[in-house]
Write a protein that holds these residues in place. Structure first.
Motif, PDB file in Angstrom:
ATOM      1  N   ASP A 184     -14.445  96.523  35.545  1.00  0.00           N
ATOM      2  CA  ASP A 184     -14.068  95.020  35.128  1.00  0.00           C
ATOM      3  C   ASP A 184     -12.588  94.790  35.598  1.00  0.00           C
ATOM      4  N   ASN A 187     -12.903  90.947  39.332  1.00  0.00           N
ATOM      5  CA  ASN A 187     -13.935  89.819  38.820  1.00  0.00           C
ATOM      6  C   ASN A 187     -14.147  88.761  39.999  1.00  0.00           C
ATOM      7  N   LYS A 225     -26.806  81.830  36.218  1.00  0.00           N
ATOM      8  CA  LYS A 225     -25.691  81.612  36.323  1.00  0.00           C
ATOM      9  C   LYS A 225     -25.213  82.055  37.803  1.00  0.00           C
ATOM     10  N   ASP A 245     -17.932  84.569  41.126  1.00  0.00           N
ATOM     11  CA  ASP A 245     -17.196  85.086  39.984  1.00  0.00           C
ATOM     12  C   ASP A 245     -18.106  85.664  39.031  1.00  0.00           C
ATOM     13  N   THR A 247     -16.658  87.474  36.439  1.00  0.00           N
ATOM     14  CA  THR A 247     -16.105  87.578  35.083  1.00  0.00           C
ATOM     15  C   THR A 247     -17.162  87.798  34.006  1.00  0.00           C
ATOM     16  N   GLU A 248     -18.052  87.034  33.717  1.00  0.00           N
ATOM     17  CA  GLU A 248     -19.048  86.883  32.961  1.00  0.00           C
ATOM     18  C   GLU A 248     -20.390  87.873  33.082  1.00  0.00           C
ATOM     19  N   PRO A 250     -22.423  90.946  32.878  1.00  0.00           N
ATOM     20  CA  PRO A 250     -22.424  92.290  31.924  1.00  0.00           C
ATOM     21  C   PRO A 250     -22.545  93.547  32.884  1.00  0.00           C
ATOM     22  N   ASN A 279     -18.694  96.328  32.918  1.00  0.00           N
ATOM     23  CA  ASN A 279     -17.848  95.048  32.191  1.00  0.00           C
ATOM     24  C   ASN A 279     -18.228  95.286  30.530  1.00  0.00           C
ATOM     25  N   ASP A 281     -16.851  94.712  28.043  1.00  0.00           N
ATOM     26  CA  ASP A 281     -16.436  93.521  26.811  1.00  0.00           C
ATOM     27  C   ASP A 281     -17.209  92.305  26.910  1.00  0.00           C
ATOM     28  N   ILE A 282     -18.317  92.346  27.793  1.00  0.00           N
ATOM     29  CA  ILE A 282     -19.414  91.092  28.051  1.00  0.00           C
ATOM     30  C   ILE A 282     -20.489  91.598  27.382  1.00  0.00           C
ATOM     31  N   GLU A 283     -20.940  90.993  26.113  1.00  0.00           N
ATOM     32  CA  GLU A 283     -22.437  91.171  25.638  1.00  0.00           C
ATOM     33  C   GLU A 283     -23.776  90.426  26.379  1.00  0.00           C
ATOM     34  N   ASP A 285     -26.716  88.396  26.923  1.00  0.00           N
ATOM     35  CA  ASP A 285     -27.448  87.268  26.205  1.00  0.00           C
ATOM     36  C   ASP A 285     -28.880  87.420  26.105  1.00  0.00           C
TER      37      ASP A 285
END
Length: 507
Positions: A184, A187, A225, A245, A247-248, A250, A279, A281-283, A285
Motif C-alpha cells: 500500500d 501507489n 477505472k 495510479d 491508490t484506489e 483494492p 491495499n 484500507d480500500i473497500e 465496490d
C-alpha cells in the motif's frame, strides 16, 4: 499471452534466512524477452539481491562489501547456446550493523527463436553455504511477419539517457521493479513494452489501437477505472511506456493486459502479466449487486439458505479476493439476508457470462460435483472436493493434459544417505502427483506438484507450481522425501533425481 509466450514470469523468489546463519542468499529474479530489428531476439534478466542476506567482508579500501557469483546457462538439445559467469558486487558500506538495501543486476543474452533450458546458479563467495541452483524452460518466438508484443517490464524509476548502458531502452534508462507485489505504500504501477512488425501488418503510417488495462486475475474481468488506450501509427518498433495510479486499487490478484487491435476492433495480439496488490484500507465496490433483479432468474428458486451458501462457497476456487472477502464479511455470517445471497450468486455469473449466466453456472456446478466425487472425502474432518488443493486447481484451471502419479517410490533420487555410522539410510518419496498443462491463460508448460506427506487417503497438498499466483517452492523435492530411519535429509539440487525427471519431462 497470445501468439508467442508468457514473457514475464517469476522464475524464483526464495528466502532461506540469513547468509550468516549458513543459509542461501535471499533474491528475486524476473526475466523478459525483447526483439531488436537489427540484432534479433534477446533475453533480459533482472536480479534483486537482499543485502541483509549476504555476508559482507572488508575489501582493499577498508569498506565492507558482498560478492555474489552468478552463473547463467542456456542450453538447447543439451548443447550450450549462451553462457555467462560473473561476480556481482554489492555497494560498499562502512558498517554492517544496519544493511537495509537491495542491489540489482541486469543482463542481456542474445538468443534466436527456440525453446531453451535456462539455469541460474547463485553463490555468496564470502559464505560457506552451497550454491543455489534452479532451472526453467523458456520459449522465445518472435515471428518476422506477424505483430507481436515484448515482455512487460515493471519499472521502479527512470531517467533520460545520457550515455547508452544496460538499462537503456528508447532513450530512457529504466530501473526495473523486480517484484510482482505492490504494497500500500506504492501507489504507482509503471511499465514498459514494445510492439513489433506493426508496419508489416498495417503498412507504412498505418493506424492501429493499443489498449492497456488491469483485469482481475481470477476471472479476467477488466476494471473499468483502469482501462486506457492509445491510437498508434505503425513504426519499426512502437513503444508503450505507461503507468496506473493504483491508490484506489483494492487488495487482490491482477493482470496488466496489453492488446493490439485493428480498425475493426479485432484483437490481433495480446500480452499480460500477473501482479499482486495489498491495499487493506480500500473497500471493494459491490454496488452493482443492489441493482440486480432476481425475479425469473435461475437463482429465484434457490430459497434454502444452507444450500445457497454451499453453492456460494463452491465458487471459492474461481473467485477474486474481493469476492471472497464479500462472502466472508457479508454472507458467511449469522442472519445473512437470502435476497443478498441470491443477488450475489446471480451477479457472480452475470460478470462472467452476461449472455447466459445460468448455463455458465450449470457447467461449473457439474465440475464441482465431479471434483467432489474425485477429491472430496467424508467425515468430521473431511473436505468438499472444491476445498482440497487438487479440486481447487481442477476448478480454476480445468483438467490437466497429463498426470504423473507416484503412489510410492522406493527411491525418488537414487541416492543413499549415510547417517554418521556404518549403515546407510535409504530414501524414498511420499505419494505425489505432477499435473502438466500445455497452456494456461496463454502461458505454456505449467505444472503443479501435489504431495501426500501424511500418507492419508485423499490428503494431497499443493507444494509447488510454476504458475504465477500459486505457491512457488524451489525446494519442493525435499518435501517429497522420507527417510526410513528418521534421519534428517540435506538439501539437494533443484529438479534432479527421478522426481525432477518427471517434472522436467512430463509423461
Amino acid at each position: 499471452m497470445k501468439n508467442f509466450v508468457a514473457v514475464v514470469l517469476v522464475l524464483f523468489g526464495f528466502m532461506c534466512g540469513q547468509a550468516l546463519a549458513g543459509e542461501y542468499v535471499h533474491a528475486q529474479l524476473f526475466y523478459s524477452k525483447f526483439y531488436s530489428p537489427s540484432e534479433g531476439p534477446y533475453f533480459e534478466t533482472y536480479l534483486s539481491v537482499v543485502g541483509s542476506s549476504v555476508v559482507f567482508t572488508k575489501n582493499e579500501s577498508g569498506k565492507f562489501q558482498g560478492t555474489i557469483e552468478i552463473t547463467m546457462i542456456f542450453t538447447k538439445d543439451s548443447l550450450v547456446v549462451n553462457y555467462d559467469k560473473y561476480e556481482l558486487l554489492s555497494p560498499e558500506v562502512a558498517d554492517t550493523a544496519n544493511i537495509d538495501f537491495n542491489f540489482l543486476d541486469q543482463q542481456r543474452f542474445s538468443l534466436p527463436n527456440g525453446v531453451y533450458d535456462y539455469e541460474i546458479q547463485i553463490k555468496d563467495l564470502n559464505s560457506k553455504s552451497p550454491p543455489f541452483k534452479t532451472s526453467q524452460t523458456v520459449d522465445i518466438g518472435f515471428a518476422e511477419d506477424k505483430i507481436s508484443i515484448s515482455g512487460i517490464e515493471l519499472i521502479e524509476s527512470y531517467s533520460k539517457t545520457n550515455e547508452p548502458n544496460i538499462l537503456t531502452k528508447s532513450g530512457l534508462d529504466l530501473v526495473p521493479y523486480v517484484w510482482d507485489f505492490y504494497p500500500d505504500r506504492i501507489n504507482n504501477l509503471r511499465f514498459y513494452a514494445e510492439i513489433y512488425n506493426s508496419q508489416k501488418v498495417f503498412g507504412e503510417e498505418g493506424k492501429f489501437l493499443l489498449n492497456y488495462f488491469i483485469e482481475n486475475y481470477e476471472n479476467q474481468v477488466r476494471l473499468t477505472k483502469f482501462v486506457r488506450f492509445k491510437r498508434e501509427i505503425a513504426k519499426p518498433v512502437n513503444v508503450l511506456f505507461a503507468d496506473f495510479d493504483i491508490t484506489e486499487l483494492p487488495s487482490g490478484n491482477y493482470n496488466i493486459v496489453i492488446e493490439v487491435r485493428d480498425r475493426e476492433n479485432k484483437i490481433l495480439v495480446s500480452n499480460k502479466m500477473f501482479f499482486q496488490r495489498s491495499n487493506p484500507d480500500i473497500e471493494p465496490d459491490f454496488t452493482d449487486i443492489a441493482g440486480l433483479t432476481v425475479d425469473n432468474s435461475f437463482v429465484a428458486q434457490m430459497t434454502n439458505k444452507d444450500t445457497l451458501l454451499g453453492y456460494i462457497h463452491s465458487l471459492a476456487p474461481i473467485s477474486t479476493n474481493m469476492e471472497m472477502n464479500f462472502v466472508k464479511y457479508q454472507l458467511d455470517v449469522p442472519g445473512a439476508d437470502l435476497d443478498i445471497m441470491q443477488r450475489y450468486l446471480l451477479s457472480f455469473w452475470v460478470n462472467r457470462d452476461n449472455l447466459d449466466p445460468e448455463y455458465a453456472w450449470k457447467q461449473y456446478l457439474e465440475s464441482v460435483e465431479l471434483v467432489d466425487e474425485q477429491f472430496g472425502y467424508p467425515g468430521k474432518k473431511g473436505k468438499k472436493g472444491y476445498e482440497t488443493d487438487m479440486g481447487r486447481v481442477f476448478l480454476k484451471y480445468g483438467p490437466p493434459n497429463s498426470i504423473t502419479d507416484r503412489p510410492f517410490d522406493a527411491s525418488s533420487s537414487g541416492m543413499a544417505i549415510n547417517n554418521g555410522g556404518g549403515s546407510t539410510t535409504g530414501s524414498g518419496s511420499v505419494p505425489y502427483q505432477i499435473w502438466h498443462y500445455y497452456t494456461l491463460e496463454n502461458q505454456r508448460n505449467k505444472k503443479f506438484v501435489f504431495a501426500n506427506p501424511n500418507l492419508a487417503a485423499y490428503d494431497y497438498e499443493l507444494i509447488h507450481s510454476n504458475m504465477p499466483g500459486e505457491i512457488n517452492n524451489a525446494n519442493w523435492q525435499n518435501d517429497l522425501r522420507r527417510v526410513t530411519s528418521g534421519a534428517a535429509l540435506p538439501d539437494v539440487d533443484t529438479y534432479g533425481g527421478q522426481s525432477g525427471d518427471f517434472y522436467n519431462n512430463p509423461r
